[in-house]
Design an enzyme around this catalytic site. Structure first.
Site, PDB file in Angstrom:
ATOM      1  CG  ASP A  70      -0.459   0.554  -6.374  1.00 30.56           C
ATOM      2  OD1 ASP A  70       0.367   0.350  -7.273  1.00 30.56           O
ATOM      3  OD2 ASP A  70      -1.558   1.105  -6.559  1.00 30.56           O
ATOM      4  CG  HIS A  71       5.148  -0.792  -2.596  1.00 29.31           C
ATOM      5  ND1 HIS A  71       5.623  -1.788  -1.779  1.00 29.31           N
ATOM      6  CD2 HIS A  71       5.481  -1.152  -3.852  1.00 29.31           C
ATOM      7  CE1 HIS A  71       6.227  -2.704  -2.503  1.00 29.31           C
ATOM      8  NE2 HIS A  71       6.155  -2.344  -3.776  1.00 29.31           N
ATOM      9  CB  VAL A  72       1.463   2.213   2.220  1.00 27.19           C
ATOM     10  CG1 VAL A  72       1.223   3.473   3.039  1.00 27.19           C
ATOM     11  CG2 VAL A  72       0.229   1.317   2.251  1.00 27.19           C
ATOM     12  CE1 TYR A  73       1.486   8.228  -2.766  1.00 23.55           C
ATOM     13  CE2 TYR A  73       1.052   5.958  -3.419  1.00 23.55           C
ATOM     14  CZ  TYR A  73       0.715   7.294  -3.433  1.00 23.55           C
ATOM     15  OH  TYR A  73      -0.403   7.697  -4.111  1.00 23.55           O
TER      16      TYR A  73
END
Ligand SMILES: CC(C)(COP(=O)(O)OP(=O)(O)OC[C@H]1O[C@@H](n2cnc3c(N)ncnc32)[C@H](O)[C@@H]1OP(=O)(O)O)[C@@H](O)C(=O)NCCC(=O)NCCS
Length: 177
Positions: A70-73
């Protein structure tokens, strides 16, 4: 010559932990850390991110994706692309799992042995052994076998390696004739 194709694909994709009997259709994008057991089949168009482990006899329809990172958002004022990534959780697929065409399996999910994932499903939570799941997000739509006894027998057979023995006996019979 299937063994040669399998060997070439393993070399091409730099797969060090994929069992020699695993067949991978190309084009597919596979993370070099993929681990597979015996007799797995990865159909064409697979995209397999990091930290994914398959048991024995795992079968993928065409275009299956394991999303990986995932990505940090949540960083205000920072575009996602510069925000980094959270720690990647492993994705574990049991023995004798069939994943239908274009299904998407999110990182950190565990799919129990004997389970079936319907075409186009998005799997975002764990799947019990021998369950059939489908939809977005994936929900249980049935059981692979009607009774609990059948499910237990099947899982016991997988755990004991009965299928492996039946397979090699079949080979011996073929040679004997
Ligand atoms: C999962 C699958 C095996 C289920 O088949 P089945 O046991 O015959 O199931 P049914 O068709 O009787 O459907 C049972 C229920 O699940 C639903 N369902 C079936 N496939 C679904 C899917 N892909 N997504 C969402 N729901 C699905 C049906 O609508 C039905 O719901 P209902 O009871 O409310 O009417 C099949 O639908 C499937 O997706 N196969 C994968 C095919 C594939 O990708 N092949 C590639 C070759 S490897």
């Amino acid at each position: 010559m299937k063994w040669l194709y399998r060997w070439l694909v393993r070399k091409l994709l730099r797969l060090r932990y994929v069992h020699a009997s695993t067949l991978i259709g190309l084009p597919s994008l596979v993370s070099p850390d993929l681990v597979t057991g015996r007799d797995c089949f990865i159909n064409v168009g697979a995209v397999i991110g990091p930290k994914v482990t398959f048991g024995d006899y795992v079968l993928l329809g065409p275009g299956v994706t394991f999303t990986g990172d995932d990505h940090v958002y949540q960083k205000v004022g920072v575009p996602i692309t510069f925000s980094g990534r959270p720690t990647l959780r492993p994705t574990i697929i049991g023995d004798d799992v069939w994943i239908g065409a274009k299904a998407i399996v999110l990182a950190g999910v565990a799919v129990g042995s004997g389970a079936i994932i319907a075409a186009n499903a998005v799997v975002n939570r764990d799947v019990p052994p021998c369950a059939i799941v489908g939809g977005v997000p994936a929900r249980q739509i049935g059981w692979r076998f009607d009774s609990e006894t059948e499910r237990e027998l099947h899982l016991l057979g997988l755990a004991r390696g009965d299928f492996e023995r039946a397979h090699s006996q079949r080979k011996e019979t073929a040679i004997a004739f």
